[in-house]
Write an enzyme that holds these catalytic residues in place. Structure first.
Site, short mmCIF file in Angstrom:
data_model
loop_
_atom_site.label_atom_id
_atom_site.label_comp_id
_atom_site.label_asym_id
_atom_site.label_seq_id
_atom_site.Cartn_x
_atom_site.Cartn_y
_atom_site.Cartn_z
N ASP A 298 85.27 18.35 50.12
CA ASP A 298 83.89 17.97 49.81
C ASP A 298 82.99 18.50 50.93
O ASP A 298 83.15 18.13 52.09
CB ASP A 298 83.82 16.43 49.73
CG ASP A 298 82.44 15.94 49.35
OD1 ASP A 298 81.53 16.76 49.15
OD2 ASP A 298 82.29 14.70 49.28
N ASP B 165 79.92 21.37 45.20
CA ASP B 165 80.44 21.31 46.57
C ASP B 165 81.76 20.55 46.69
O ASP B 165 82.12 20.08 47.75
CB ASP B 165 79.39 20.71 47.52
CG ASP B 165 79.16 19.24 47.27
OD1 ASP B 165 79.37 18.80 46.13
OD2 ASP B 165 78.76 18.53 48.20
N GLU B 166 82.48 20.44 45.57
CA GLU B 166 83.75 19.70 45.61
C GLU B 166 84.82 20.41 44.78
O GLU B 166 84.54 20.82 43.65
CB GLU B 166 83.58 18.31 45.01
CG GLU B 166 82.88 17.31 45.87
CD GLU B 166 82.70 16.01 45.11
OE1 GLU B 166 83.71 15.35 44.81
OE2 GLU B 166 81.55 15.69 44.78
MG LIG Z 1 79.37 16.70 49.34
#
Ligand SMILES: [Mg+2]
Length: 404
Positions: A8, A103-104
């Site tokens: 993350d 973003d993961e």
């Molecule tokens: Mg994040």
């Protein structure tokens, strides 16, 4: 035993801006929420978060807690470029990957590393690659665990730049102390319902009689909650070749009037879900992640998603999943727009139904599609959406990012 890794990126959009412009580093900045707009903060830098700036705040609220906050307009092209680089790096380490958001990413490391130590080694290499190829200013938090759910919980335990592990040695403790709402799928509203049942921790949820959970929340969701409480998650991670990683098919709709009415929202979602199913079938796709999205009256929004054990192209099923996600949500404001869709799409990978009940459903759907092909969309439709007037003005919706 499985080994799953979750990465993350920390304060993603804001940190990317700081990465691109050194003058912004070390300063509180916010993406979105500019003065004079109705917009809200969509991302805040670490420095801004420390001052109390939160995602969803409007301009006056953000300035109040952080007078020197700088507002930056978002730049999707920049974020897309970095996300693509991030995905390309992650793909080097496992061919089993789920891109969960911009973003993961989840990586399945089972069979690739002998033990948790091996996974820690991979995490370090990955972090090094990200620092070398994107820039060390952008950091990420990594979680390693025995399944997806707990890997995500682990990455959330230390931010920024964390590396946390949940395995047999500490899972009991973790289930005792993490917040119920730290588990994806448990929202504030559901938390309140669980509190009313005397359930305050995940351990208590896991120890609660499953029959009682099933009675209150339905057989499927009740079972799922019980497993969540035990830290169990059987959701698999797909092979890279099977999945159009970030392709999304969905529909959104702006309601004629802002509303709190759950029935109205759910009916709209059923209709959108039917449209999504129809589009999936027409283009020969099935999806395994269902997402649902709401926009409040002030234009801020919320979203949720669930990864299923099997692929689907069934509109009614998509609707059921979307509603199960939303059951846990509060409506602090009236709702302005809704969206629902599928991701983690597989092309032409259609599995024919095995069970009699599914076969029946399949034939019914084929007949329905044939009629609608010939006489027009929604000529035949579920009775529940007969009187919702939204056949027009539904646009195709794609996530802003379209990656390879
Ligand atoms: Mg994040």
């Amino acid at each position: 035993m499985r080994i799953v890794l979750h990465i993350d990126m920390n304060s993603y959009f804001a940190t990317v801006e700081q990465l691109a412009n050194p003058f912004l580093r070390g300063k509180p900045i916010a993406i979105g929420g500019s003065v004079g707009t109705r917009g809200v903060v969509v991302a805040a830098s670490m420095e801004a978060k420390q001052m109390g700036v939160k995602v969803g705040m409007n301009h006056p609220e953000a300035i109040q807690v952080c007078p020197h906050l700088q507002f930056i307009d978002g730049d999707p092209t920049k974020y897309q470029f970095i996300t693509q680089t991030f995905i390309d790096i992650a793909k080097r380490y496992s061919e089993y990957i789920d891109v969960y958001s911009v973003d993961e990413v989840f990586l399945e490391l089972t069979d690739l590393v002998p033990d948790i130590q091996g996974a820690i080694h991979i995490a370090k290499l990955l972090k090094q690659d990200l620092a070398n190829e994107i820039g060390s200013y952008l950091t990420c938090s990594v979680g390693i665990a025995r399944n997806r759910m707990m890997a995500k919980v682990a990455s959330n335990m230390k931010k920024p730049d964390g590396l946390s592990i949940i395995d047999e040695t500490n899972i009991k403790e973790v289930l005792d102390w993490i917040e119920l709402t730290d588990i994806p799928g448990i929202g504030p509203r559901l938390k309140v319902r669980l509190f009313d049942m005397g359930i305050r921790t995940l351990s208590q949820l896991g120890n609660h009689p499953v029959t009682n959970l099933q009675r209150v929340f339905g057989p499927n969701y009740g079972t799922m909650l019980s497993e969540m409480g035990k830290g169990i998650d059987h959701t698999t991670i797909s092979h890279i070749s099977e999945v159009a990683l970030t392709k999304s098919m969905g529909h959104t709709y702006t309601l004629k009037q802002d509303t709190y009415n759950r029935d109205e929202i759910y009916n709209t979602i059923l209709k959108l879900g039917e449209k999504v199913g129809r589009r999936l079938r027409r283009d020969h796709y099935q999806g395994r992640m269902i997402w649902v999205w709401l926009r409040w009256a002030d234009f801020s929004g919320t979203n949720g998603r669930v990864t299923l054990k099997q692929y689907t192209d069934n509109g009614y099923f998509i609707y059921k999943v979307a509603v199960s996600i939303m059951e846990g949500w509060d409506f602090p404001q009236p709702i302005r727009a809704v969206g629902v869709g599928a991701r983690l799409l597989i092309h032409q990978g259609k599995q024919l139904p095995i069970f009699e009940q599914d076969k029946k459903q399949h034939r019914l759907q084929q007949a329905q599609d044939a009629i609608n092909d010939r006489y027009g969309e929604f000529t035949i439709k579920p009775a529940r959406i007969m009187h919702t007037g939204l056949t027009r003005k539904i646009g195709g919706f794609k996530e802003p990012h379209q990656f390879k």
